[in-house]
Design a protein around this motif. Structure first.
Motif, PDB file in Angstrom:
ATOM      1  N   VAL A   5       0.657  -0.913  -0.227  1.00 38.08           N
ATOM      2  CA  VAL A   5      -0.271   0.316  -0.139  1.00 38.08           C
ATOM      3  C   VAL A   5       1.014   1.488   0.012  1.00 38.08           C
ATOM      4  O   VAL A   5       0.506   1.890  -0.988  1.00 38.08           O
ATOM      5  N   TRP A   6       1.209   1.198   0.764  1.00 33.76           N
ATOM      6  CA  TRP A   6       3.107   2.311   0.882  1.00 33.76           C
ATOM      7  C   TRP A   6       3.553   2.522  -0.011  1.00 33.76           C
ATOM      8  O   TRP A   6       4.623   3.254  -0.897  1.00 33.76           O
ATOM      9  N   TRP A   7       4.322   1.722  -0.828  1.00 35.48           N
ATOM     10  CA  TRP A   7       5.086   1.400  -1.790  1.00 35.48           C
ATOM     11  C   TRP A   7       4.710   2.659  -2.870  1.00 35.48           C
ATOM     12  O   TRP A   7       5.715   3.477  -3.375  1.00 35.48           O
ATOM     13  N   PRO A   8       3.179   1.910  -3.694  1.00 32.76           N
ATOM     14  CA  PRO A   8       3.678   3.188  -4.226  1.00 32.76           C
ATOM     15  C   PRO A   8       3.298   5.300  -4.081  1.00 32.76           C
ATOM     16  O   PRO A   8       2.859   5.460  -5.046  1.00 32.76           O
ATOM     17  N   ARG A   9       3.006   4.687  -2.676  1.00 33.94           N
ATOM     18  CA  ARG A   9       2.830   6.274  -2.069  1.00 33.94           C
ATOM     19  C   ARG A   9       4.096   7.174  -2.309  1.00 33.94           C
ATOM     20  O   ARG A   9       4.028   8.520  -2.075  1.00 33.94           O
ATOM     21  N   LEU A  10       5.164   6.674  -3.055  1.00 38.81           N
ATOM     22  CA  LEU A  10       6.463   6.999  -2.597  1.00 38.81           C
ATOM     23  C   LEU A  10       6.896   7.676  -3.125  1.00 38.81           C
ATOM     24  O   LEU A  10       6.941   7.295  -4.984  1.00 38.81           O
ATOM     25  N   ARG A  11       7.871   8.965  -3.273  1.00 42.30           N
ATOM     26  CA  ARG A  11       8.295   9.131  -4.752  1.00 42.30           C
ATOM     27  C   ARG A  11       8.920   8.512  -5.475  1.00 42.30           C
ATOM     28  O   ARG A  11       9.836   7.463  -5.116  1.00 42.30           O
ATOM     29  N   HIS A  12       8.965   8.597  -7.233  1.00 42.86           N
ATOM     30  CA  HIS A  12      10.332   7.359  -7.873  1.00 42.86           C
ATOM     31  C   HIS A  12      11.273   7.558  -7.600  1.00 42.86           C
ATOM     32  O   HIS A  12      12.155   6.093  -7.521  1.00 42.86           O
TER      33      HIS A  12
END
Length: 82
Positions: A5-12
Motif C-alpha cells: 500500500v505505501w510503496w506506490p505512495r513513495l516518490r519515484h
C-alpha cells in the motif's frame, strides 16, 4: 499499513534508491518518507526489520519483495495482515 500500500505512495526517486540500495540501512529521510506514506516503522509489520544503532533495515521478506519489483515481477503480498 502493508508495504504493497505505501510503496506506490513513495516518490519515484525514493523507490529507485530502495531498489539500488536494497538491503542497506535506510537513511532517516527515507524512513520519514515511508512513515508519511503510511508505513509505520515502529510496528511488527512483515516488512519491518531491525532498528538499532546501525540504522533501520527492512526485513528479509521486504528485501525479496523489492528485488521482485526491480525484476519487473509482481510480488506477493506480505506474509501477515498489517
Amino acid at each position: 499499513m502493508s508495504m504493497e500500500v505505501w510503496w506506490p505512495r513513495l516518490r519515484h526517486e525514493t523507490r529507485d534508491w530502495l531498489i539500488a540500495n536494497n538491503g542497506d540501512a535506510l537513511p532517516v529521510s527515507v524512513v520519514a518518507e515511508i512513515t508519511r506514506a503510511g508505513g509505520l516503522v515502529g510496528t511488527d509489520a512483515w516488512w519491518v526489520g531491525q532498528n538499532g544503532p546501525t540504522g533501520f533495515y527492512l526485513s528479509d521478506a521486504a528485501v525479496d519483495w523489492i528485488e521482485e519489483v526491480a525484476n519487473g515481477e509482481t510480488p506477493a503480498a506480505g506474509t501477515t495482515a498489517d
